[in-house]
Design a protein around this motif. Structure first.
Motif, PDB file in Angstrom:
ATOM      1  N   GLN A   9       2.622   6.278   3.694  1.00  0.00           N
ATOM      2  CA  GLN A   9       1.787   5.266   3.056  1.00  0.00           C
ATOM      3  C   GLN A   9       2.102   3.914   3.695  1.00  0.00           C
ATOM      4  O   GLN A   9       3.205   3.395   3.561  1.00  0.00           O
ATOM      5  CB  GLN A   9       2.065   5.209   1.550  1.00  0.00           C
ATOM      6  CG  GLN A   9       1.827   6.519   0.831  1.00  0.00           C
ATOM      7  CD  GLN A   9       0.362   6.909   0.839  1.00  0.00           C
ATOM      8  OE1 GLN A   9      -0.515   6.072   0.618  1.00  0.00           O
ATOM      9  NE2 GLN A   9       0.093   8.182   1.092  1.00  0.00           N
ATOM     10  N   SER A  51       2.451  12.267   5.303  1.00  0.00           N
ATOM     11  CA  SER A  51       2.144  11.582   4.041  1.00  0.00           C
ATOM     12  C   SER A  51       2.688  10.157   3.994  1.00  0.00           C
ATOM     13  O   SER A  51       3.132   9.677   2.945  1.00  0.00           O
ATOM     14  CB  SER A  51       2.694  12.386   2.851  1.00  0.00           C
ATOM     15  OG  SER A  51       2.178  13.697   2.852  1.00  0.00           O
ATOM     16  N   TRP A  92       7.202   6.796   1.986  1.00  0.00           N
ATOM     17  CA  TRP A  92       6.676   8.140   1.744  1.00  0.00           C
ATOM     18  C   TRP A  92       7.717   8.959   0.999  1.00  0.00           C
ATOM     19  O   TRP A  92       8.877   8.563   0.882  1.00  0.00           O
ATOM     20  CB  TRP A  92       6.284   8.825   3.053  1.00  0.00           C
ATOM     21  CG  TRP A  92       7.404   9.050   4.021  1.00  0.00           C
ATOM     22  CD1 TRP A  92       8.142  10.180   4.200  1.00  0.00           C
ATOM     23  CD2 TRP A  92       7.916   8.097   4.968  1.00  0.00           C
ATOM     24  NE1 TRP A  92       9.078  10.008   5.184  1.00  0.00           N
ATOM     25  CE2 TRP A  92       8.959   8.744   5.680  1.00  0.00           C
ATOM     26  CE3 TRP A  92       7.596   6.781   5.287  1.00  0.00           C
ATOM     27  CZ2 TRP A  92       9.684   8.096   6.679  1.00  0.00           C
ATOM     28  CZ3 TRP A  92       8.317   6.141   6.282  1.00  0.00           C
ATOM     29  CH2 TRP A  92       9.339   6.792   6.968  1.00  0.00           C
ATOM     30  N   GLU A 117       1.933  -0.151   4.503  1.00  0.00           N
ATOM     31  CA  GLU A 117       1.815  -1.416   3.800  1.00  0.00           C
ATOM     32  C   GLU A 117       1.076  -2.417   4.687  1.00  0.00           C
ATOM     33  O   GLU A 117       1.064  -2.292   5.915  1.00  0.00           O
ATOM     34  CB  GLU A 117       3.202  -1.973   3.454  1.00  0.00           C
ATOM     35  CG  GLU A 117       4.036  -1.061   2.579  1.00  0.00           C
ATOM     36  CD  GLU A 117       3.481  -0.923   1.177  1.00  0.00           C
ATOM     37  OE1 GLU A 117       2.777  -1.859   0.725  1.00  0.00           O
ATOM     38  OE2 GLU A 117       3.745   0.105   0.533  1.00  0.00           O
TER      39      GLU A 117
END
Length: 223
Positions: A44, A42, A58, A46
């Motif tokens: 994320q 999971s 995350w 940038e």
């Protein structure tokens, strides 16, 4: 890590996150950044556009993670030692004389050149910083520091090891050292790893908690 992307989303990511470092060393650093991220779910990402040094973040059920590249981490962290912040030694020796040298340097630099001498004793910028926040904590509860040396030279790799140890020993959170005096370089709050290309006669681990990884080695979750 799970990648469930349709063709449109994949195209958008390639258009907006394509990385073309100017130096091979930077590409090697990013190689290890993404090897670390592969250990987590999971994540994320940038946008790596130079405007931020946050690569990804995350969350898990109990914690929040933020990973930085070529950075001193969040504003809560400090990788810097200033003359004004240390306890001045009273007995003669190297540290006593070093403080006097810096005091006199600041004075004479102002007299000679009309500039203020810097107050910094030490400062650094790690290649990789991973912060873990537990619950609603405003400051990191644990920090991982990665030092990357794109080299096959053992002496240069050893220099990177010293830099890594300095980062781990001197890092502060909200003005206080993250490691207690009795646990310097042996605590669970601050951990570190040295990443290199291929160094002859290198071993992955010693009795120390410091881990060495060479190009192609597996990487486990650092925090």
């Amino acid at each position: 890590m799970n990648y469930n992307l349709d063709a449109t989303e994949a195209k958008r990511l390639l258009e907006n996150t394509f990385v073309r470092p100017e130096q091979t060393e930077t590409l090697f650093e990013l190689y290890w950044v993404f090897r670390i991220l592969d250990c987590y779910d999971s994540v994320q990402f940038e946008l790596l556009d130079g405007g931020s040094d946050v690569v990804a973040s995350w969350e898990t059920a109990d914690s929040r993670y933020v990973l930085y590249h070529d950075s001193t981490g969040s504003s809560a962290l400090s990788f810097r030692e200033n003359l004004a912040d240390i306890d001045r030694p009273s007995e003669d020796g190297y540290l006593f004389r070093t403080v006097h040298v810096l005091d006199r340097w600041q004075q004479i630099a102002d007299d000679f050149f009309n500039i203020t001498g810097r107050d910094s004793l030490w400062g650094g910028r790690p290649d990789i910083v991973l912060e873990r926040y537990d619950g609603d904590s405003p400051n990191p509860n644990a920090v991982f520091v990665g030092e990357v040396k794109y080299t096959t030279n053992s002496s240069y790799a050893a220099q990177g090891l010293r830099e890594l140890l300095e980062y781990m020993a001197y890092v502060r959170a909200d003005g206080e050292y993250m490691e207690d005096q009795d646990d310097v370089l042996d605590s669970k709050q601050v951990t570190g790893m040295l990443f290199v290309d291929h160094v002859k006669s290198a071993v992955g681990r010693t009795e120390s908690e410091i881990t060495l990884r060479q190009f192609g080695d597996t990487v486990s979750k650092p925090l």
